[in-house]
Design an enzyme around this catalytic site. Structure first.
Site, PDB file in Angstrom:
ATOM      1  N   ARG A  32      66.977  31.936  21.910  1.00  0.00           N
ATOM      2  CA  ARG A  32      66.848  31.919  23.380  1.00  0.00           C
ATOM      3  C   ARG A  32      68.197  31.644  24.031  1.00  0.00           C
ATOM      4  NH1 ARG A  32      62.309  27.387  22.695  1.00  0.00           N
ATOM      5  NH2 ARG A  32      60.870  28.684  21.510  1.00  0.00           N
ATOM      6  N   LYS A  70      75.927  24.095  18.315  1.00  0.00           N
ATOM      7  CA  LYS A  70      75.779  25.530  18.013  1.00  0.00           C
ATOM      8  C   LYS A  70      75.023  26.253  19.126  1.00  0.00           C
ATOM      9  CE  LYS A  70      71.309  25.502  16.857  1.00  0.00           C
ATOM     10  NZ  LYS A  70      70.211  26.446  16.974  1.00  0.00           N
ATOM     11  N   ARG A 124      51.262  17.435  24.444  1.00  0.00           N
ATOM     12  CA  ARG A 124      51.071  16.470  25.545  1.00  0.00           C
ATOM     13  C   ARG A 124      50.091  17.027  26.583  1.00  0.00           C
ATOM     14  NH1 ARG A 124      55.323  16.786  30.136  1.00  0.00           N
ATOM     15  NH2 ARG A 124      55.651  19.009  30.108  1.00  0.00           N
TER      16      ARG A 124
END
Ligand SMILES: NC(=O)c1ccc[n+]([C@@H]2O[C@H](COP(=O)([O-])OP(=O)(O)OC[C@H]3O[C@@H](n4cnc5c(N)ncnc54)[C@H](O)[C@@H]3O)[C@@H](O)[C@H]2O)c1
Length: 331
Positions: A251, A187, A31
């Site tokens: 992360r 998860k 984008r």
């Protein structure tokens, strides 16, 4: 095939590389004009520095790349899936297969990401969900990986299987979109939890306890949403849980470790820098389970740490001193 991948983060980029390896004509949409230009010139995504982008890959910020595509992959972060689908909608030809590879549940609406895409594209295209234990970093290095392509229409699931599968990327099919999507969203909440536990210095026993009991929470919520219990022990469930809760690529886990070491959730998310889906999913899962009058002790504890400043140590006490229970029920 002519394929457009929407979203130039690490997953969109790794899948673009894979699709180029499979001989498809691939365009990666970002984008940001500047990012598209920078990736085109450097032939590199800084999030995946170990491999150059294939010369055959086109990178653009123009949505015209959707016109004439035979298949479109949605790879934006969950919070941006609605906007991305809305932007893409005017360019879509009816019947073009759409593949949703992001993981999350929308806040407030509690919609799965495939449902958001369906809503924004006015249900004119079939949608397949592709999910499983698949770190972008490892897929980009062509390390053997397995995923699930889920769609009630078997032909569509098989189309995605055939399009993505190669000697290092194995794809199974499944009719259970609901189960696969709920696994993918939940998860990440569990990964945050395991990271918090690691950050607090707890060991393998604690992680095994969290993984196993959270599998039950995922199965319970997913089943209530219409998912099939067996999906939760498959690649999108147990598989993704293992990879996300044990790897430093995750992360979510890394953000959890920082919180377990004493950082605030906001500091942790900022320090990670890239999207930490579990942070958003924890809120959606809390809202969703609340609307179903369902108690999910581990996910609830994560939510309280992230959004109500609860002390992780207090949450350990809360979880460990819950009322005594049977494990799976006497028979
Ligand atoms: N990274 C992985 O290994 C992996 C694997 C499987 C699934 N996923 C899922 O894929 C999705 C994308 O993850 P990622 O790792 O590529 O993320 P990322 O953090 O690497 O990249 C996110 C990208 O989204 C763009 N973005 C940010 N806000 C946006 C907006 N409002 N509209 C459109 N684009 C926007 C950013 O510019 C960036 O390019 C997530 O849902 C994630 O759970 C990731």
């Amino acid at each position: 095939m002519k394929i457009t991948v929407l979203g130039s983060g690490s997953w969109g980029t790794a899948l673009s590389m894979l699709l180029c390896d499979n001989g498809h004509q691939v365009t990666l949409w970002s984008r940001h004009e500047a990012k598209a230009r920078q990736m085109t010139e450097s032939r590199c995504n800084p999030l995946l520095p170990q491999r150059q982008l294939p010369q055959s890959l086109t990178i653009t910020a123009g949505l015209e790349c959707l016109s004439g595509a035979d298949l479109i992959v949605f790879a934006a972060p969950s919070f941006a899936v609605r906007d991305t689908a809305r932007l893409a909608a005017p360019y879509l030809a009816a019947g073009t297969p759409l593949v949703s590879v992001s993981k999350g549940i929308e806040k407030e609406t509690h919609l799965r990401l495939s449902q958001i895409i369906e809503e924004e594209t006015k249900d004119i295209c079939p949608i397949v969900v592709l999910s499983g234990p698949s770190h972008a970093e490892e897929v980009s290095l062509r390390q053997p990986t397995g995923c699930v392509a889920a769609c009630q229409d078997k032909t569509m699931a098989e189309l995605v299987q055939n399009t993505f599968m190669n000697e290092y990327f194995r794809v199974y099919t499944s009719p259970d979109m609901v189960g696969v999507e709920i696994c993918g969203a939940m998860k990440n909440v569990v990964a945050l939890c395991c990271g918090i536990s690691d950050g607090m210095g707890h060991g393998d026993n604690t992680k095994a306890l969290l993984l196993t009991r959270s599998m039950l929470e995922m199965t319970r919520l997913g089943h209530a949403m219409g998912g099939t219990a067996l999906t939760f022990s498959g690649l999108a469930g147990m598989g993704d849980l293992i990879v996300t809760c044990t790897s430093m690529h995750s992360r979510n886990r890394r953000a959890g470790i920082l919180i377990g070491q004493g950082k605030s959730p906001q500091q942790a998310v900022e320090e990670i820098g890239e999207v930490v889906e579990g942070y958003y999913a924890a809120q959606s899962v809390k809202e969703l389970s609340g609307s179903l009058h369902m108690e999910l002790p581990i996910c609830d504890a994560v939510y309280d740490v992230l959004y109500h400043g609860a002390d992780p140590q207090d949450m350990v006490g809360r979880l460990m001193t819950r009322e005594r229970k049977e494990e799976v029920g006497w028979y």
